[in-house]
Structure formats: structure tokens, C-alpha cells
Design an enzyme around this catalytic site. Structure first.
Site, PDB file in Angstrom:
ATOM      1  N   HIS A   1       0.859  -1.188   0.000  1.00 37.29           N
ATOM      2  CA  HIS A   1       0.000   0.000   0.000  1.00 37.29           C
ATOM      3  C   HIS A   1       0.892   1.235   0.000  1.00 37.29           C
ATOM      4  O   HIS A   1       1.543   1.524   1.003  1.00 37.29           O
ATOM      5  CB  HIS A   1      -0.917   0.004   1.219  1.00 37.29           C
ATOM      6  CG  HIS A   1      -1.848  -1.173   1.277  1.00 37.29           C
ATOM      7  ND1 HIS A   1      -3.083  -1.171   0.678  1.00 37.29           N
ATOM      8  CD2 HIS A   1      -1.702  -2.400   1.836  1.00 37.29           C
ATOM      9  CE1 HIS A   1      -3.671  -2.352   0.873  1.00 37.29           C
ATOM     10  NE2 HIS A   1      -2.848  -3.115   1.566  1.00 37.29           N
TER      11      HIS A   1
ATOM     12  N   ARG B   1      -0.353   4.315  -0.805  1.00 36.93           N
ATOM     13  CA  ARG B   1      -1.226   5.382  -0.288  1.00 36.93           C
ATOM     14  C   ARG B   1      -1.398   6.607  -1.186  1.00 36.93           C
ATOM     15  O   ARG B   1      -2.269   7.433  -0.914  1.00 36.93           O
ATOM     16  CB  ARG B   1      -0.746   5.856   1.093  1.00 36.93           C
ATOM     17  CG  ARG B   1      -0.602   4.774   2.154  1.00 36.93           C
ATOM     18  CD  ARG B   1      -1.885   4.063   2.447  1.00 36.93           C
ATOM     19  NE  ARG B   1      -1.815   3.247   3.664  1.00 36.93           N
ATOM     20  CZ  ARG B   1      -2.643   2.256   3.937  1.00 36.93           C
ATOM     21  NH1 ARG B   1      -3.606   1.953   3.069  1.00 36.93           N
ATOM     22  NH2 ARG B   1      -2.536   1.571   5.059  1.00 36.93           N
TER      23      ARG B   1
ATOM     24  N   ASP C   1       1.980  -7.072   2.673  1.00 38.94           N
ATOM     25  CA  ASP C   1       0.770  -6.303   2.981  1.00 38.94           C
ATOM     26  C   ASP C   1       1.169  -5.034   3.736  1.00 38.94           C
ATOM     27  O   ASP C   1       0.557  -4.660   4.741  1.00 38.94           O
ATOM     28  CB  ASP C   1      -0.240  -7.129   3.784  1.00 38.94           C
ATOM     29  CG  ASP C   1      -1.611  -6.449   3.882  1.00 38.94           C
ATOM     30  OD1 ASP C   1      -1.825  -5.425   3.205  1.00 38.94           O
ATOM     31  OD2 ASP C   1      -2.467  -6.938   4.653  1.00 38.94           O
TER      32      ASP C   1
ATOM     33  N   GLY D   1      -3.512  -2.725  10.106  1.00 37.42           N
ATOM     34  CA  GLY D   1      -2.368  -2.662   9.208  1.00 37.42           C
ATOM     35  C   GLY D   1      -1.025  -2.577   9.885  1.00 37.42           C
ATOM     36  O   GLY D   1      -0.890  -2.014  10.978  1.00 37.42           O
TER      37      GLY D   1
ATOM     38  N   HIS E   1      -9.290 -10.465  -1.371  1.00 37.47           N
ATOM     39  CA  HIS E   1      -9.228 -10.402   0.089  1.00 37.47           C
ATOM     40  C   HIS E   1     -10.444 -11.179   0.579  1.00 37.47           C
ATOM     41  O   HIS E   1     -11.583 -10.781   0.334  1.00 37.47           O
ATOM     42  CB  HIS E   1      -9.280  -8.921   0.506  1.00 37.47           C
ATOM     43  CG  HIS E   1      -9.645  -8.660   1.925  1.00 37.47           C
ATOM     44  ND1 HIS E   1      -8.727  -8.233   2.855  1.00 37.47           N
ATOM     45  CD2 HIS E   1     -10.829  -8.706   2.585  1.00 37.47           C
ATOM     46  CE1 HIS E   1      -9.325  -8.045   4.020  1.00 37.47           C
ATOM     47  NE2 HIS E   1     -10.604  -8.321   3.874  1.00 37.47           N
TER      48      HIS E   1
ATOM     49  N   HIS F   1       0.478   3.606   8.470  1.00 41.89           N
ATOM     50  CA  HIS F   1      -0.513   4.509   9.053  1.00 41.89           C
ATOM     51  C   HIS F   1       0.186   5.602   9.846  1.00 41.89           C
ATOM     52  O   HIS F   1       1.354   5.468  10.221  1.00 41.89           O
ATOM     53  CB  HIS F   1      -1.469   3.738   9.970  1.00 41.89           C
ATOM     54  CG  HIS F   1      -2.421   2.845   9.242  1.00 41.89           C
ATOM     55  ND1 HIS F   1      -3.449   3.335   8.471  1.00 41.89           N
ATOM     56  CD2 HIS F   1      -2.505   1.491   9.162  1.00 41.89           C
ATOM     57  CE1 HIS F   1      -4.125   2.316   7.948  1.00 41.89           C
ATOM     58  NE2 HIS F   1      -3.569   1.192   8.340  1.00 41.89           N
TER      59      HIS F   1
END
EC number: 3.5.2.3
Length: 431
Positions: free
Chosen positions: A61, A63, A304, A323, A178, A308
Site C-alpha cells: 500500500h 497510499r 501487505d 495494518g 481479500h 498509518h
């Protein structure tokens, strides 16, 4: 630029392991042999280290666009290079989502300009990732996506999922799912079991993963699509995928470093950095996942990587974001808990973290004459203490902070260029 890697133990990804030199010129591997001599170029001494195909993460990710406070393509790819990754596939849960060719081109252009490693966009299955209207797959494929996924937003309608897979088969696109039945996972925040009951947190039953997985396997068998299962976490999921492979379903699967090493006991102290989806499960699940890797049921280890902000995690456990920031610790975690303990070999690590994910995504990997020089040099025995404050990633949310791990990425080379080199003058192992 010419480069020579000297005296490393080369594991090429094709079954060979030997001490050799590697000559690189203009980003291409020109020779692999002993005692290669050149008159000019960069020389890297890899004595006592492994020289491996660059790692490929098929579940990252980044973002951007939309959540640059969590991560950017620049910081995320810097983290990837630090972790030994030369290629990452980025998930579409951005804002706006990667659900049309314009956003695909945006991600590719930023990655080209600011990225440190290669970035492969994954497109969304549905517009806005709302699980309602199918995206224009032909345009997404033409724009350069390597797969389609609605990431953490499972397609709850079986009818819609079948149509998505039917079109995916038509365009020969990999479908990444998922597996979560929202009716079963509900408001759960950790594994459902003894520990969730003891500490008073709502649990996520394993059936939430397994029921949706079983449905998707049935639909994949019916449509003939190539199906990849993201981050599996339970013994039951391993059994379902093993059976599906035996029946000829075109299915592959991945597992994360944290689901291979940590159990729900890590949640005892309510550390929100242990909160991930799927949740940390039990020792029995970990043993089944490792066995799944060993027998080929599970194909890849994927991070994964889900960065954050501190505010996302500095709240009560049930309110914290799911996460874990994983790119910079993945190799060390797998090396420490699986390779150094004899559960897997370093050659198998190369398969799980480089060769197999590349194969699933349809890209090349491996060290051979004529191939692109995507290489990572690692010291499998050097120890260090994880310090989240030293992460290149904006996401400091790691459950491994303060843990002593064995295995360090020494150098990451992408297309013949050094993108990361450990500074041994300033980076000391903490005691």
C-alpha cells in the site's frame, strides 16, 4: 554504468548456489563467473554475504494519491529498497482509487519520477471500490495494471464476483481477492478465541476468511480465471487451497511475515501495532501456514505493507486502523524465524519472496546472464534491533519494534543502479 559484485554466494533462483562474481553493464548481467576482472566500474565486495534476486512484493500500500500523510510513492519505495525489494505491486485503495486509466497513468508517472524501485499498479475490480459496478478492465489492462483487486473491500455479491471473474478470464487478468465475509467478521478486531475472550476484544472467526475463500474457489473453477488469494491466515484456508490446487483450479496464495511468526498472544498488551487484517491467529495456524509454504500450497510471502499515521494507531484497540508497516522488516523476520530455525532454506526464501511472486505477476526474476540486474545482497547472520524511528516509511506501525532480528539487507540494486546501501559507519547493532 559498469559494476562488479565480488565473492558473494549467488543464489540465482534457478536452483544454483555458488560463490561467484557478477558483472553488470548498462543494467544487464553480462557475466557470472569466478575472478572476473574489469579495469573500471564500481566494485562491491559481497564476501560472506548472499547475492539474491531482488525481492518482489505483490501486496504493498503506497497510499498515493490521497493519503500522503500515511505514505507516498517516494517514501514507500525508499522503504522497499531498504528492505531488499526491487519491485512492488501497489494496491488500488487510494483516493481516488486506481479504478481508471487516468489514475493508473498518474501512479506510473509519479513512480517513474520519484520512485526508487519499480512500481506495478493493481487496478480496482469495481468503480470506487464500492462493490457495485465493474471497472473497464480492457482500459485498465492497456494502461498497465498487472492485476485487479478491491483490496480490503470484499465483493459480497457472488453474482457480481462471478461476472468480474468471467471478464477477468476474457482479458487474461489476475484476480487478487481479500477473503472476508463481513457478516461473519462483523466488528471484530482480533482473532476470535480464548485470548479475545480473556482481554475483552471482539473476535474475527476463521470462518470469515474460509467461507469467502471457498466461494471464490468455486467461482474460479467455474470461470477458469487466474485467482490469487491475498494474505491467508488460517489452517482451514491452507486446506481449501491445497484441495483446489489438487483439482486443477488456477489458484495461487500469499502469506505475510507477521502471520507466519506472531500469534494472537501478541495482542495481550493491547498494542495497536499488532492489529492487522487478517488478524494474528494461533500457533496451530502458523504451523499449517509454514507447511503450506513447504508443500507448495502457498506460493509467496507478501508484506501487505500498510503504513498509518501515529494518530491512526494511538487510540483504543477497537478504534485503531488495521495494518502493519512491513517492507523494511520482512526479510529479517523471515530469516530469523524461518530460515535460521531450519523451517525453510534460504533458497526457498528466494522462491517465496522473489521468483514465485514475479511469476504470478508475469514479470521476470532470477540471476542469469542477459537478465536485468535486479539484485539484493544480504548478510543472513548480522543482528540488529528493530527501531521504527529509523524506518524510511512514514508508517512506524510495526509490532517488531525493539525486537532483535538476524539478517540485514546490505545493498539493493535496481536495473544495475544502487538504490540502497547500508551505511556501516553510522548504523550499528544496538546492544
Amino acid at each position: 554504468m559498469r559494476m562488479i559484485i565480488k565473492n558473494g554466494t549467488v543464489i540465482d533462483g534457478f536452483g544454483s548456489e555458488a560463490t561467484a562474481d557478477i558483472l553488470i553493464d548498462y543494467g544487464i548481467i553480462k557475466a557470472i563467473d569466478k575472478n572476473i576482472q574489469v579495469s573500471d566500474g564500481i566494485v562491491i565486495d559481497a564476501t560472506g554475504k548472499y547475492v539474491l534476486p531482488g525481492f518482489v512484493d505483490m501486496h504493498t500500500h503506497l497510499r498515493q494519491p490521497g493519503f500522503e500523510e500515511k505514505e507516498t510513492i517516494k517514501t514507500g519505495t525508499e522503504a522497499a529498497a531498504t528492505g531488499g525489494y526491487t519491485t512492488v505491486a501497489c494496491m488500488p485503495n487510494t483516493n481516488p482509487p486506481i479504478d481508471n486509466e487516468i489514475v493508473v497513468e498518474y501512479v506510473k508517472s509519479i513512480a517513474q519520477r520519484e520512485g526508487v524501485v519499480k512500481v506495478l499498479p493493481i487496478g480496482a475490480m469495481t468503480k470506487g471500490m464500492k462493490g457495485e459496478e465493474i471497472t473497464e478492465m480492457a482500459k485498465l489492462k492497456k494502461a498497465g495494471v498487472v492485476a485487479l483487486s478491491d483490496d480490503g473491500f470484499p465483493i459480497m455479491s457472488a453474482g457480481l464476483m462471478k461476472r468480474i471473474m468471467t471478464y477477468g478470464k476474457m482479458y487474461d487478468l489476475l484476480m487478487i481477492t481479500h477473503c472476508e465475509d463481513k457478516a461473519l467478521s462483523g466488528e471484530g478486531v482480533m482473532n476470535s478465541g480464548v485470548i479475545s475472550t480473556m482481554i475483552g476484544l471482539k473476535g474475527i472467526p476463521r470462518e470469515a476468511e474460509e467461507v469467502m475463500l471457498a466461494r471464490n474457489i468455486i467461482l474460479a473453477k467455474s470461470t477458469g480465471v487466474r485467482l490469487h488469494i491475498a494474505h491467508i491466515s488460517t489452517k482451514g484456508s491452507v486446506e481449501l487451497i491445497r484441495e483446489a490446487k489438487e483439482k486443477g483450479v488456477k489458484i495461487t496464495a500469499e502469506v505475510t511475515p507477521h502471520n507466519l511468526t506472531l500469534t494472537d498472544e501478541a495482542v495481550y498488551n493491547y498494542d495497536t501495532n499488532t492489529k492487522a487484517y487478517p488478524p494474528l491467529r494461533t500457533r496451530e495456524d502458523i504451523e499449517a501456514l509454514i507447511e503450506g509454504l513447504k508443500d507448495g500450497t502457498i506460493d509467496a510471502i507478501a508484506t501487505d505493507h500498510a503504513p498509518h499515521t501515529k494518530d491512526d494507531k494511538k487510540v483504543p484497540y477497537d478504534m485503531a486502523a488495521f495494518g502493519i508497516s512491513g517492507l523494511e522488516t520482512a526479510f529479517s523476520v523471515i530469516n530469523t524465524f524461518l530460515v535460521q530455525t531450519g523451517k525453510i532454506t534460504i533458497k526457498e526464501l528466494v522462491n517465496y519472496m522473489s521468483i514465485n511472486p514475479a511469476k504470478i505477476l508475469g514479470i521476470s526474476s532470477g540471476i542469469k546472464v542477459g537478465s536485468i540486474a535486479d539484485i539484493v545482497i544480504v548478510d543472513p547472520y548480522e543482528e540488529y534491533v528493530v527501531d521504527k524511528d529509523k524506518f524510511k516509511s512514514k508508517g512506524k506501525n510495526t509490532p517488531f519494534h525493539g525486537m532483535r532480528l538476524k539478517g540485514v539487507v546490505d545493498c539493493t540494486i535496481v536495473e544495475g543502479e544502487i538504490k540502497y546501501k547500508k551505511d556501516r559507519k553510522t548504523e550499528k547493532v544496538e546492544v
